[in-house]
Scaffold this active site. Structure first.
Site, short mmCIF file in Angstrom:
data_model
loop_
_atom_site.label_atom_id
_atom_site.label_comp_id
_atom_site.label_asym_id
_atom_site.label_seq_id
_atom_site.Cartn_x
_atom_site.Cartn_y
_atom_site.Cartn_z
N ARG A 176 -34.37 9.94 0.01
CA ARG A 176 -33.39 10.60 -0.89
C ARG A 176 -32.15 9.73 -1.09
O ARG A 176 -31.02 10.24 -1.15
CB ARG A 176 -32.97 11.98 -0.36
CG ARG A 176 -34.10 12.94 -0.13
CD ARG A 176 -34.84 13.34 -1.41
NE ARG A 176 -36.01 14.12 -1.07
CZ ARG A 176 -37.23 13.58 -0.90
NH1 ARG A 176 -37.44 12.29 -1.10
NH2 ARG A 176 -38.25 14.33 -0.58
N SER A 226 -33.63 21.85 -1.64
CA SER A 226 -33.32 21.70 -0.21
C SER A 226 -31.86 21.31 -0.06
O SER A 226 -31.42 20.32 -0.65
CB SER A 226 -34.18 20.60 0.42
OG SER A 226 -35.52 20.98 0.34
N GLU A 296 -28.07 17.07 1.56
CA GLU A 296 -28.78 16.36 0.49
C GLU A 296 -28.06 16.63 -0.84
O GLU A 296 -27.94 15.77 -1.70
CB GLU A 296 -30.23 16.85 0.42
CG GLU A 296 -31.03 16.17 -0.69
CD GLU A 296 -32.52 16.49 -0.63
OE1 GLU A 296 -33.07 16.60 0.49
OE2 GLU A 296 -33.12 16.61 -1.70
C1 LIG Z 1 -35.60 24.65 -7.27
C2 LIG Z 1 -35.36 23.21 -6.90
C3 LIG Z 1 -36.38 22.48 -6.30
C4 LIG Z 1 -36.17 21.13 -5.95
N1 LIG Z 1 -37.19 20.43 -5.38
C5 LIG Z 1 -37.01 19.14 -5.05
C6 LIG Z 1 -38.07 18.38 -4.47
O1 LIG Z 1 -39.19 18.85 -4.25
N2 LIG Z 1 -37.82 17.08 -4.15
C7 LIG Z 1 -36.61 16.50 -4.38
O2 LIG Z 1 -36.45 15.29 -4.07
N3 LIG Z 1 -35.60 17.18 -4.94
C8 LIG Z 1 -35.76 18.48 -5.29
N4 LIG Z 1 -34.73 19.18 -5.86
C9 LIG Z 1 -33.41 18.53 -6.05
C10 LIG Z 1 -33.23 17.84 -7.41
O3 LIG Z 1 -34.03 18.43 -8.41
C11 LIG Z 1 -33.53 16.34 -7.32
O4 LIG Z 1 -32.66 15.69 -6.42
C12 LIG Z 1 -33.42 15.65 -8.69
O5 LIG Z 1 -33.92 14.35 -8.59
C13 LIG Z 1 -31.97 15.59 -9.22
O6 LIG Z 1 -32.03 15.19 -10.58
P1 LIG Z 1 -30.87 15.62 -11.60
O7 LIG Z 1 -31.18 15.01 -12.92
O8 LIG Z 1 -30.70 17.10 -11.60
O9 LIG Z 1 -29.62 14.90 -10.94
P2 LIG Z 1 -28.14 15.47 -10.74
O10 LIG Z 1 -28.17 16.60 -9.77
O11 LIG Z 1 -27.51 15.72 -12.05
O12 LIG Z 1 -27.48 14.19 -10.05
C14 LIG Z 1 -27.93 13.73 -8.80
C15 LIG Z 1 -27.33 12.34 -8.56
O13 LIG Z 1 -27.88 11.43 -9.51
C16 LIG Z 1 -26.85 10.80 -10.26
N5 LIG Z 1 -27.36 10.57 -11.62
C17 LIG Z 1 -27.99 11.45 -12.43
N6 LIG Z 1 -28.40 10.84 -13.54
C18 LIG Z 1 -28.00 9.55 -13.46
C19 LIG Z 1 -28.13 8.41 -14.30
N7 LIG Z 1 -28.76 8.46 -15.48
N8 LIG Z 1 -27.60 7.24 -13.88
C20 LIG Z 1 -26.95 7.16 -12.68
N9 LIG Z 1 -26.79 8.20 -11.86
C21 LIG Z 1 -27.32 9.38 -12.23
C22 LIG Z 1 -25.67 11.74 -10.19
O14 LIG Z 1 -24.46 11.03 -10.39
C23 LIG Z 1 -25.83 12.29 -8.77
O15 LIG Z 1 -25.29 11.37 -7.86
C24 LIG Z 1 -34.91 20.52 -6.23
C25 LIG Z 1 -33.90 21.26 -6.86
C26 LIG Z 1 -34.12 22.59 -7.20
C27 LIG Z 1 -33.03 23.36 -7.89
#
Ligand SMILES: Cc1cc2nc3c(=O)[nH]c(=O)nc-3n(C[C@H](O)[C@H](O)[C@H](O)COP(=O)(O)OP(=O)(O)OC[C@H]3O[C@@H](n4cnc5c(N)ncnc54)[C@H](O)[C@@H]3O)c2cc1C
Length: 303
Positions: A176, A226, A296
């Site tokens: 992560r 998580s 996380e």
């Molecule tokens: C119901 C649920 C289930 C989930 N299950 C999982 C799972 O099974 N496994 C898992 O790993 N995670 C899981 N997650 C967490 C989450 O979905 C992941 O971490 C996902 O990868 C985050 O993506 P995001 O686009 O929402 O990023 P954000 O939450 O918007 O941002 C996360 C980080 O990425 C950075 N970021 C985003 N886009 C960019 C970009 N284009 N360039 C540079 N930096 C950027 C942000 O600045 C921040 O630091 C879950 C979340 C939920 C709500």
């Protein structure tokens, strides 16, 4: 209109700028106060322009994907939240067994394109509710696989406005984690290296994993997945349960009854409630088992 808002608006041709935009609209926890500026960019030039302006004006900025791993404080964010618009969400074939996706594309959309193209390897990520950009930064993973396993080239923009295309190996992808945020890079596009497979089998696997998520995860409530990273040799959810914290609440923030690894918003939780609950869980788990849980979920802004 402030001078900064004026120059910001000028930097956007097709994109959009909002002021005092509630971050509760842009996070899966459904909480978070206003961002001073919220810029949706549609081209790489606009993005580079905004990064340059933020540099010149010493204005903080933060890139948000789907906000599914983010808790923004009730006081909001002083600076510019940048998000990638629909021009960054395309998915296309790049060679027989490769897909290229814009950083704004949802993983579910990339997974659907893989299914349609009978490409296997990304099934594990089909139910992760993030964008490609957020997933690369987090090295998102599930069911024993992670993005690093299928990631080829990644296109990035740096603060000077230069674009670079690097191999995943250069991103120091760990559990992560990656080096992308520390180097203040923005993910523009990523290439996924998949394998030819059977559409029926790929679809079946995606459905099976989706059913597992529905059965085990509290998808009926807003959350960020998580809350804590998996500590080496343990499971966060099990440690939380053993500390007697199943269902433990601060206001409307609750350790999920269904899955102790998730903290959920039962409706009216504030960011302060959620953060206090995170810290209380960390304290009590440490007291009970001696294990330090690491968040996380990323915390952002004023609480
Ligand atoms: C119901 C649920 C289930 C989930 N299950 C999982 C799972 O099974 N496994 C898992 O790993 N995670 C899981 N997650 C967490 C989450 O979905 C992941 O971490 C996902 O990868 C985050 O993506 P995001 O686009 O929402 O990023 P954000 O939450 O918007 O941002 C996360 C980080 O990425 C950075 N970021 C985003 N886009 C960019 C970009 N284009 N360039 C540079 N930096 C950027 C942000 O600045 C921040 O630091 C879950 C979340 C939920 C709500």
């Amino acid at each position: 209109m402030s001078n900064f808002q004026q120059v910001l608006s000028q930097a956007l041709m097709s994109g959009q700028i909002l002021t005092n935009e509630p971050m509760s609209r842009h996070t899966t926890f459904r909480v978070g106060g206003p961002a001073d500026y919220f810029a949706k960019v549609e081209t790489e030039a606009e993005l580079a322009g905004i990064l340059a302006l933020c540099g010149q004006w010493e204005m903080p900025y933060y890139v948000v994907g789907n906000g599914s791993n983010l808790l923004v404080g009730d006081g909001g964010y002083r600076g510019v939240i940048i998000t990638l618009g629909k021009n960054f969400s395309g998915v296309r074939k790049a060679g027989a067994e490769k897909l290229r996706a814009g950083a704004g594309a949802l993983l579910s959309v990339v997974a659907k394109a893989a299914l349609k193209g009978s490409l296997t390897g990304i099934e594990f990520a089909s139910g992760i509710p993030g964008t490609v950009g957020g997933a690369v930064v987090m090295n998102a993973g599930a069911y024993g696989s992670e993005l690093a396993d299928i990631l080829g080239l990644v296109r990035l923009l740096d603060q000077k406005g230069d674009v670079q295309e690097v191999s995943a190996a250069q991103l120091e992808l760990g559990y992560r984690s990656s080096n992308i945020s520390a180097r203040e890079l923005v993910v523009l596009e990523a290439e996924f290296c998949l394998e030819a497979g059977s559409e029926a089998q790929i679809g079946g696997q995606m459905e099976k994993l989706a059913a597992q998520r529905r059965a085990k995860q509290p998808l009926e409530y807003p959350s960020a997945g998580s809350t804590f990273k998996r500590p080496s040799g343990y499971f966060a959810g099990k440690l939380i349960e053993e500390a007697g914290l199943r269902g433990f609440c601060v206001g409307d923030a609750q350790v999920s009854e269904k899955h102790c690894g998730f903290v959920v918003n039962r409706g009216l939780a504030t960011a302060a409630d959620l953060r206090q609950l995170f810290y209380e869980v960390q304290r009590r788990v440490h007291e009970h088992s001696g294990v330090e849980l690491e968040l996380e979920v990323k915390l952002l802004g004023e609480f």
